[in-house]
Design a protein around this motif. Structure first.
Motif, mmCIF file in Angstrom:
data_model
loop_
_atom_site.group_PDB
_atom_site.id
_atom_site.type_symbol
_atom_site.label_atom_id
_atom_site.label_comp_id
_atom_site.label_asym_id
_atom_site.label_seq_id
_atom_site.Cartn_x
_atom_site.Cartn_y
_atom_site.Cartn_z
ATOM 1 N N TRP A 1 0.560 -1.477 -0.123
ATOM 2 C CA TRP A 1 -0.862 0.073 0.235
ATOM 3 C C TRP A 1 0.620 1.169 -0.225
ATOM 4 C CZ3 TRP A 1 -2.105 2.111 4.757
ATOM 5 C CH2 TRP A 1 -2.683 4.127 4.575
ATOM 6 N N PHE A 2 1.976 1.068 0.746
ATOM 7 C CA PHE A 2 2.461 2.383 0.777
ATOM 8 C C PHE A 2 3.393 2.551 -0.657
ATOM 9 C CE2 PHE A 2 3.333 1.587 5.649
ATOM 10 C CZ PHE A 2 2.448 2.050 6.031
ATOM 11 N N ASP A 3 3.484 1.579 -1.474
ATOM 12 C CA ASP A 3 4.413 1.557 -2.505
ATOM 13 C C ASP A 3 3.364 2.603 -3.315
ATOM 14 O OD1 ASP A 3 6.638 0.965 -1.146
ATOM 15 O OD2 ASP A 3 6.389 -1.218 -1.563
ATOM 16 N N SER A 4 2.548 1.541 -3.442
ATOM 17 C CA SER A 4 1.379 1.873 -4.692
ATOM 18 C C SER A 4 0.494 3.514 -4.473
ATOM 19 C CB SER A 4 0.836 0.817 -4.751
ATOM 20 O OG SER A 4 -0.547 1.032 -3.664
ATOM 21 N N SER A 5 0.502 4.059 -3.250
ATOM 22 C CA SER A 5 0.625 5.267 -2.829
ATOM 23 C C SER A 5 0.642 6.269 -3.050
ATOM 24 C CB SER A 5 -0.762 4.972 -1.944
ATOM 25 O OG SER A 5 -1.607 6.286 -2.000
ATOM 26 N N ASN A 6 0.158 7.898 -3.357
ATOM 27 C CA ASN A 6 0.125 8.770 -3.680
ATOM 28 C C ASN A 6 -0.175 9.627 -3.246
ATOM 29 O OD1 ASN A 6 2.437 7.677 -5.268
ATOM 30 N ND2 ASN A 6 1.349 8.599 -7.163
ATOM 31 N N PHE A 7 -0.627 9.447 -1.805
ATOM 32 C CA PHE A 7 -1.669 10.415 -1.050
ATOM 33 C C PHE A 7 -0.525 10.230 0.217
ATOM 34 C CE2 PHE A 7 -5.237 10.636 2.372
ATOM 35 C CZ PHE A 7 -5.651 11.947 1.517
ATOM 36 N N PRO A 8 -0.750 12.308 0.065
ATOM 37 C CA PRO A 8 -0.129 12.047 1.675
ATOM 38 C C PRO A 8 0.327 11.595 2.566
ATOM 39 C CG PRO A 8 -1.039 14.170 0.137
ATOM 40 C CD PRO A 8 -1.682 13.426 0.056
ATOM 41 N N LEU A 9 -1.241 11.077 2.786
ATOM 42 C CA LEU A 9 -1.534 10.954 4.149
ATOM 43 C C LEU A 9 -0.751 9.367 4.089
ATOM 44 C CD1 LEU A 9 -1.960 11.117 7.845
ATOM 45 C CD2 LEU A 9 -4.594 9.878 6.768
ATOM 46 N N VAL A 10 -0.878 9.065 3.652
ATOM 47 C CA VAL A 10 -0.020 7.660 3.121
ATOM 48 C C VAL A 10 1.898 7.430 3.353
ATOM 49 C CG1 VAL A 10 0.571 5.431 1.881
ATOM 50 C CG2 VAL A 10 -1.986 6.727 2.427
ATOM 51 N N ASN A 11 1.589 8.568 2.602
ATOM 52 C CA ASN A 11 3.332 8.923 2.268
ATOM 53 C C ASN A 11 4.145 9.482 3.781
ATOM 54 O OD1 ASN A 11 3.581 8.807 -0.806
ATOM 55 N ND2 ASN A 11 3.482 10.833 -1.143
ATOM 56 N N ALA A 12 3.125 9.968 4.247
ATOM 57 C CA ALA A 12 3.890 10.556 6.057
ATOM 58 C C ALA A 12 3.930 8.995 6.823
ATOM 59 C CB ALA A 12 2.612 10.963 6.436
ATOM 60 N N LEU A 13 2.882 8.184 6.817
ATOM 61 C CA LEU A 13 2.890 6.579 7.404
ATOM 62 C C LEU A 13 3.826 6.308 6.738
ATOM 63 C CD1 LEU A 13 -0.796 5.796 7.219
ATOM 64 C CD2 LEU A 13 0.392 6.721 9.267
ATOM 65 N N SER A 14 4.263 5.862 5.599
ATOM 66 C CA SER A 14 5.728 4.446 5.083
ATOM 67 C C SER A 14 6.543 6.073 5.387
ATOM 68 C CB SER A 14 5.192 5.528 3.247
ATOM 69 O OG SER A 14 6.253 4.975 3.201
#
Length: 455
Positions: A297-310
């Motif tokens: 999920w982290f590798d495939s998503s560009n959503f800012p919140l997901v990037n912060a969690l990544s």
């Protein structure tokens, strides 16, 4: 006829004296003056609930001592990295497996040079990363408002650049050979120019060599710096996990207690079901099961919140999910019990009669009156979360490298404990102090915020 209120002057001026009734005369009874009445009011000055709680907490010397120690640990973890030159991930290749306050040969050489009359030194042997720290190109050093520039036709390995301004013309001396018996076999003088090139890179001189207070690990990383960052990571994870438990548990428990009846029965049976599950087994299973889906999920998503969690890493996010799924049930039971007793109070009945919704009653009347239990439970939840995170990191399922955690530091040091015991003792003592002080502070808050405890 209006009667004038009298005050017995003898008791007012000397409360500890028991008067002789037969010796009293009319002159012993006088009306209290305004200043005397005011002084009596000041003697019984009222305090708020939080002021009374703080007074009780201050009288608990064990909890106050634990709070002071915890504040010192917070300063060590969050302010300490700004006062040392080492980062938690930098590797110093000449400084592997050093003991506390021990210097490597390169660091000792730099200390001897700095003990002389030089103004500053740049030594490639004590820089982090590659041994070849100075590549070819244009370089400059700024010192006392002056810029000293030079050009290297080829990179220098194991070089030491020294700035000496004692003479008439300051020079850089580049040592391009091994240091032995306090001298170099070859000396290369780098020609100095007046101005730096436009694309020149800066070299920052050192005036001292900071010691490795806790020593270094097998990869040459400073152990004190890693303990600072490990304490920071553990404390942040513990606080965030406790806040997650607070939000879920308080909402779930207050809804269950306020609605009651069948809703309360069903919700509490869900809590009992979660309680019956072996939490350690489920935690380990969740860490294994969630690792690959979260990484995808982290590798495939560009959503800012997901990037912060990544950026936090899969292990930390998995810990948060674990707490959100399992560890809120204790908080829910405590809040439910408080709400069951508070919802029978007159102010709740008055709010209901005035047409307040259930959500408003819970938010404005019930939860604020449970704040004492909420604070106590949250404070006691933080050390539990820190210990769980350290346990998972010790097993390799928590914080991912190169980020440090107290649990991962203990795991890295266990194989070499007999040879380098300080590598395990330093993070273990820090972890023990954090958990112990937080538990003692929580116990002190429990006594201070409980109105039934009279100190």
């Amino acid at each position: 006829m209006e009667r004038e209120h009298k005050t017995f002057q003898l008791f007012q001026t000397d409360p500890g004296r028991i008067p002789d009734i037969d010796s009293l005369g009319p002159e012993d009874f006088e009306s209290a003056s305004g200043s005397e009445k005011e002084s009596m009011v000041q003697m019984h000055k009222s305090v708020t609930y939080w002021q009374a709680a703080w007074r009780k907490f201050r009288r608990n010397y064990v909890s106050m001592g634990a709070l002071i120690v915890f504040v010192i640990i917070l300063l060590f973890a969050f302010a300490g990295p700004y006062f040392i030159p080492y980062s938690y991930e930098a590797q110093y290749r000449n400084s592997q497996k050093l003991g506390p306050f021990e210097y490597s040969e390169a660091e000792q050489m730099a200390r001897e040079l700095l003990a002389g009359d030089v103004d500053g030194i740049y030594c490639t042997s004590i820089q982090s990363g590659s041994m070849t720290a100075i590549s070819r190109g244009d370089w400059y050093i700024e010192h006392d408002g002056e810029i000293y520039a030079f050009t290297l036709e080829s990179g220098i390995e194991k070089a030491t650049l020294i700035l000496d301004t004692d003479g008439e013309n300051p020079v850089y001396v580049g040592y391009d050979s091994d240091y032995a018996d306090g001298e170099y076999s070859e000396i290369t003088v780098i020609e100095v120019t007046d101005t730096a090139a436009e694309d020149a890179q800066e070299l920052e001189l050192s005036t001292s060599v900071f010691p490795h207070v806790f020593g270094t690990d097998s990869q040459g990383r400073d152990l004190m710096s890693r303990c600072m960052y490990g304490s920071r990571v553990s404390i942040i994870i513990g606080v965030v996990a406790a806040l997650i438990v607070l939000v879920i548990g308080s909402l779930y428990g207050s809804i269950s207690g306020f609605l009651g009846g069948r809703v309360d029965f069903v919700m509490m049976r869900i809590v009992d079901l979660i309680y019956s599950i072996p939490d350690v087994l489920i935690v380990l299973l969740l860490q294994v099961v969630l690792k690959d889906p979260l990484q995808s999920w982290f590798d495939s998503s560009n959503f800012p919140l997901v990037n912060a969690l990544s950026s936090l890493g899969v292990g930390i996010v998995s810990i948060f999910i674990t707490f959100a799924l399992l560890y809120w049930v204790g908080m829910a039971r405590i809040i439910r019990g408080q709400v069951l007793s508070l919802k029978e109070q007159e102010y709740v009945l008055a709010a209901t009669v005035l047409g307040a919704s259930s959500g408003r009653i819970i938010r404005k009347h019930l939860l604020p009156n449970c704040v004492g239990q909420i604070i106590i439970s949250t404070c006691l939840q933080i050390p539990s979360a820190i210990f769980l995170e350290s346990f998972l990191s010790y097993l390799g399922m928590g914080v991912s490298a190169p980020m440090a955690s107290l649990g991962s530091l203990c795991s890295d040091a266990q194989d070499s404990f007999l040879l380098y015991p300080y590598r395990l003792l330093c993070p273990a003592i820090l972890l023990g102090l954090i958990v112990l002080t937080l538990n003692l502070v929580g116990d002190g808050l429990r006594d201070a915020l409980d109105p039934r405890v009279k100190n």
